[in-house]
Design an enzyme around this catalytic site. Sequence first.
Site, PDB file in Angstrom:
ATOM      1  N   GLY A  10       4.713  -6.808  29.387  1.00 18.34           N
ATOM      2  CA  GLY A  10       3.465  -6.136  29.739  1.00 18.34           C
ATOM      3  C   GLY A  10       3.460  -4.691  29.287  1.00 18.34           C
ATOM      4  N   TYR A  11       2.361  -4.010  29.571  1.00 18.85           N
ATOM      5  CA  TYR A  11       2.243  -2.617  29.151  1.00 18.85           C
ATOM      6  C   TYR A  11       3.279  -1.733  29.850  1.00 18.85           C
ATOM      7  CZ  TYR A  11      -2.243  -3.868  27.032  1.00 18.85           C
ATOM      8  OH  TYR A  11      -3.234  -4.432  26.270  1.00 18.85           O
ATOM      9  N   CYS A 147      -0.456   4.162  40.242  1.00 20.01           N
ATOM     10  CA  CYS A 147      -0.718   5.314  39.379  1.00 20.01           C
ATOM     11  C   CYS A 147      -1.773   6.250  39.965  1.00 20.01           C
ATOM     12  CB  CYS A 147      -1.119   4.852  37.979  1.00 20.01           C
ATOM     13  SG  CYS A 147      -2.509   3.699  37.932  1.00 20.01           S
ATOM     14  N   ASN A 306      -1.181   6.876  33.265  1.00 24.30           N
ATOM     15  CA  ASN A 306      -0.940   5.824  34.249  1.00 24.30           C
ATOM     16  C   ASN A 306       0.285   4.970  33.926  1.00 24.30           C
ATOM     17  OD1 ASN A 306      -3.010   5.035  32.142  1.00 24.30           O
ATOM     18  ND2 ASN A 306      -2.520   3.003  32.924  1.00 24.30           N
TER      19      ASN A 306
END
Length: 339
Positions: A10-11, A147, A306
């Site tokens: 994932g990111y 975040c 974030n």
Amino acid sequence: MRASILGGAGYVGGELARLLLGHPVLDLVQATSRRHTGKPLHTAHPNLRGTGDLAFTDPARLERVDVLFSALPHGEFAARLGELSERAALLVDLSPDFRLHDPAAARRHYGPGAVDRAAGAPAFVPGLPELYRDRLRTADRIAVPGCMATAAILALRPLADAGLVDGDVLVDARTGSSGSGNTPGPAGHHPERASTLRVYGPVGHRHEPEIAQHAGVRARMTVTAVPAVRGVQVVAQVRPGRAAGRAEVWDAYRKAYAGEPFVRLVAQRQGLHRLPEPRMLLGSNHCDIGFDLDEDRIVAVSALDNLVKGAAGGAVQSANLAAGLPERSGLTFPGLHPM
């Protein structure tokens, strides 16, 4: 020291990999992904092309390491906690599983199964070094806040500590699309997302109890999806309950963040970049905080990336402390301008 990433495709997993591949002490030896098992990291994270020959491994073949970072979806880390505790001396979780201590709030925002997780949450030190540095130095389990919650907490906690918050705080948060992860869905479809300002969390956002837990204020939060990929900006409206001058607010922030390696105070009276903007923080582990005020209101503004300070960077910063390493290790990139 050996480190692994659980949920590396994932990111957030990609940002963890980027930071750990450049870390002077933490050596990334494993990143797991069911879908990409056996494929090189750049299959999911093209920016990592040429950074080594590490390939994704099956999550079932997790090795014993010194530090395990988990970027699994909500609920999955908690379900494997017993097993994972035997895989690493230090666990760093970036999911919501062990963020909230209040069972009622956990149930309301994450369902009935979250009540048991709330009971176990006090065993996890919050991954907010600016507030919990001493506890992090002896931590073996860390839970990194959300975040937008991180941005709001860092903006509001000094005002609360200085007695400059009276009543509810109105928190207006703006976030880019990467905060939704890399799983496709209608809300992230380009024709629906691009050039929009979509208010998707007008009331009752799940970060409200996180902000209350760490900043000691009651936050009433609204979240807007903005046409950006990365970045969070929070604008918080605070009623101080008494006359407060600019110098007193400055003193509150300077007292809280003097010497902090990743918090910068940005409140210029002139110029183009007078208050924090997330764009120039992209890729960095900084949180910029500023404010303005009038006779009965303080407007606090904070910004961060974030995926870094709001996730992977905060996790690495916290792990550095727990491992007895210099806090800035692997996190010195200052951001870019212009972008």
